[in-house]
Motif scaffolding. Structure first.
Motif, mmCIF file in Angstrom:
data_model
loop_
_atom_site.group_PDB
_atom_site.id
_atom_site.type_symbol
_atom_site.label_atom_id
_atom_site.label_comp_id
_atom_site.label_asym_id
_atom_site.label_seq_id
_atom_site.Cartn_x
_atom_site.Cartn_y
_atom_site.Cartn_z
ATOM 1 N N GLU A 36 2.440 -2.227 2.107
ATOM 2 C CA GLU A 36 1.723 -2.832 3.230
ATOM 3 C C GLU A 36 2.692 -3.376 4.276
ATOM 4 O O GLU A 36 2.461 -3.248 5.480
ATOM 5 N N TYR A 53 2.262 -2.985 -3.937
ATOM 6 C CA TYR A 53 1.339 -3.015 -2.797
ATOM 7 C C TYR A 53 1.899 -3.802 -1.608
ATOM 8 O O TYR A 53 1.828 -3.320 -0.467
ATOM 9 N N PRO A 54 2.460 -5.019 -1.807
ATOM 10 C CA PRO A 54 3.032 -5.725 -0.654
ATOM 11 C C PRO A 54 4.147 -4.948 0.042
ATOM 12 O O PRO A 54 4.276 -5.014 1.270
ATOM 13 N N LEU A 77 0.164 -4.644 -8.211
ATOM 14 C CA LEU A 77 -0.620 -5.471 -7.292
ATOM 15 C C LEU A 77 0.247 -6.453 -6.520
ATOM 16 O O LEU A 77 0.068 -6.647 -5.314
ATOM 17 N N TYR A 78 1.220 -7.082 -7.207
ATOM 18 C CA TYR A 78 1.995 -8.155 -6.585
ATOM 19 C C TYR A 78 3.353 -7.710 -6.048
ATOM 20 O O TYR A 78 4.003 -8.471 -5.327
ATOM 21 N N LEU A 79 3.806 -6.499 -6.383
ATOM 22 C CA LEU A 79 5.100 -6.030 -5.881
ATOM 23 C C LEU A 79 4.974 -4.737 -5.075
ATOM 24 O O LEU A 79 5.375 -4.683 -3.905
ATOM 25 N N ALA A 83 -0.199 -5.573 -12.811
ATOM 26 C CA ALA A 83 0.196 -6.798 -12.107
ATOM 27 C C ALA A 83 1.380 -6.539 -11.174
ATOM 28 O O ALA A 83 1.412 -7.005 -10.032
ATOM 29 N N LEU A 84 2.359 -5.769 -11.676
ATOM 30 C CA LEU A 84 3.508 -5.435 -10.836
ATOM 31 C C LEU A 84 3.089 -4.602 -9.639
ATOM 32 O O LEU A 84 3.586 -4.793 -8.521
#
Length: 335
Positions: free
Chosen positions: A74, A70-71, A66-68, A63-64
């Motif tokens: 990107e 990766y952004p 995916l939500y921290l 989750a970290l």
């Protein structure tokens, strides 16, 4: 399907999925990967116990990521590229950063952010410490603490709307509903002031909203720290003839300095990310621009994803040293 049923099914599937994951992953670990049998039973049990904590951490790590993570990656990529009119993008290196540094609005935002950093953490921490000390000495201190902490339960936009009414200005000769203008006219002011349009000073009017919110947070943390001070040190100071101010500044404050610094740095991180208050009250006009609002303008108004992402990276770079320092101090205290 009724929303309530949807919510219950979501909770059921979520909880059931978690239970199923942990049960099945432990079965696979203990029965297939490292079975507790055979000639290497002790080694298998030891290895299974080493892997087991990571089974519990894996969903959180994913989750970290995916939500921290990766952004962040990107956003860094976008800050180094430029959108093409027909679609797609091209690598432009540091051109977006160069363009950002050439814009006066960016420097205005950076200057205002540093002004917020100088004022808000210091004032919020000082007011929180004062409130913590005074409310602990009152019989109705818990009620006072609840009232001071209450703004923390309000969203930043909600707080901005409340303070917009405080700064409201009606035409001269009419009754003022904004308390600040009501007091100003009562004291002899010729006509009401548009407080949020006065350059430089309007930044302080915006800061008051965040100070109002964060004082309650600082008070709760510092009140707990003050109650943790050993009574023996205070009693010894009283016996030696120390007065209330000497006890507070020379006995109490030094003993909770670590907590004060943590509160200070936590509020500093909030200040670096401030957006809602400025957006709701002035939208960055009248020289009140801040970095997060500048980023929003570039990303969603100018549709300039390159410069907007570059400004997001600047905010992250400003926040990171404080986060690292907080983690380092927390680990040092634990040791």
């Amino acid at each position: 399907m009724h929303p309530a049923i949807q919510g219950l099914l979501t909770i059921a599937f979520g909880v059931g999925g978690c239970v199923g994951y942990f049960y099945l992953s432990n079965v696979i670990l203990d029965k297939l990967i490292f079975p507790a049998r055979g000639p290497h039973i002790a080694r298998n049990i030891r290895r299974a116990n080493m892997v087991r904590p990571w089974l519990f951490l894996l969903p959180a790590l994913l989750a970290l990521g995916l939500y921290l993570a990766y952004p962040v990656v990107e956003t860094m990529r976008l800050s180094l590229t430029e959108r093409l009119p027909g679609g797609g993008s091209e690598f432009v290196g540091l051109d977006n950063y160069s363009q950002m540094l050439s814009e006066a609005k960016f420097w205005e935002a950076l200057q205002n952010n540093f002004l917020w950093l100088l004022v808000v953490p210091a004032v919020s921490t000082a007011f929180g410490l004062l409130a913590a000390q005074l409310t602990d000495r009152l019989a109705w201190g818990n009620i006072a603490k609840s009232l001071i902490f209450m703004p923390m339960a309000i969203s930043f936009v909600g707080a901005a709307v409340i303070w917009k009414l405080v700064y409201d200005a009606r035409p001269p000769g009419t009754e003022q509903i904004g308390i600040l203008n009501a007091i100003y006219v009562w004291l002899g002011g010729v006509e009401p002031q548009q407080w949020l349009t006065i350059p430089f000073w309007n930044n302080f009017f915006l800061m008051m909203v965040l100070v109002w919110i964060q004082t309650g947070f600082a008070m709760v943390i510092l009140s707990a720290a003050l109650r943790g001070i050993p009574e023996e040190t205070i009693e010894a100071a009283i016996v030696d003839g120390a007065g209330p101010f000497q006890i507070f500044f020379k006995i109490k404050v030094p003993q909770i300095m670590g907590t004060i610094v943590v509160v200070w740095t936590t509020i500093t991180i909030v200040v670096l990310k401030i957006f809602d208050i400025v957006f709701a009250l002035t939208n960055g006009q009248w020289e009140t621009q801040v970095l997060a609002n500048y980023m929003y303008d570039k990303l969603f108004r100018a549709n300039d994803w390159g410069v907007g992402s570059a400004s997001a990276m600047i905010i992250m770079l400003l926040v990171m040293p404080i986060l690292v320092w907080n983690v380092y101090n927390a680990r040092r205290e634990m040791r």
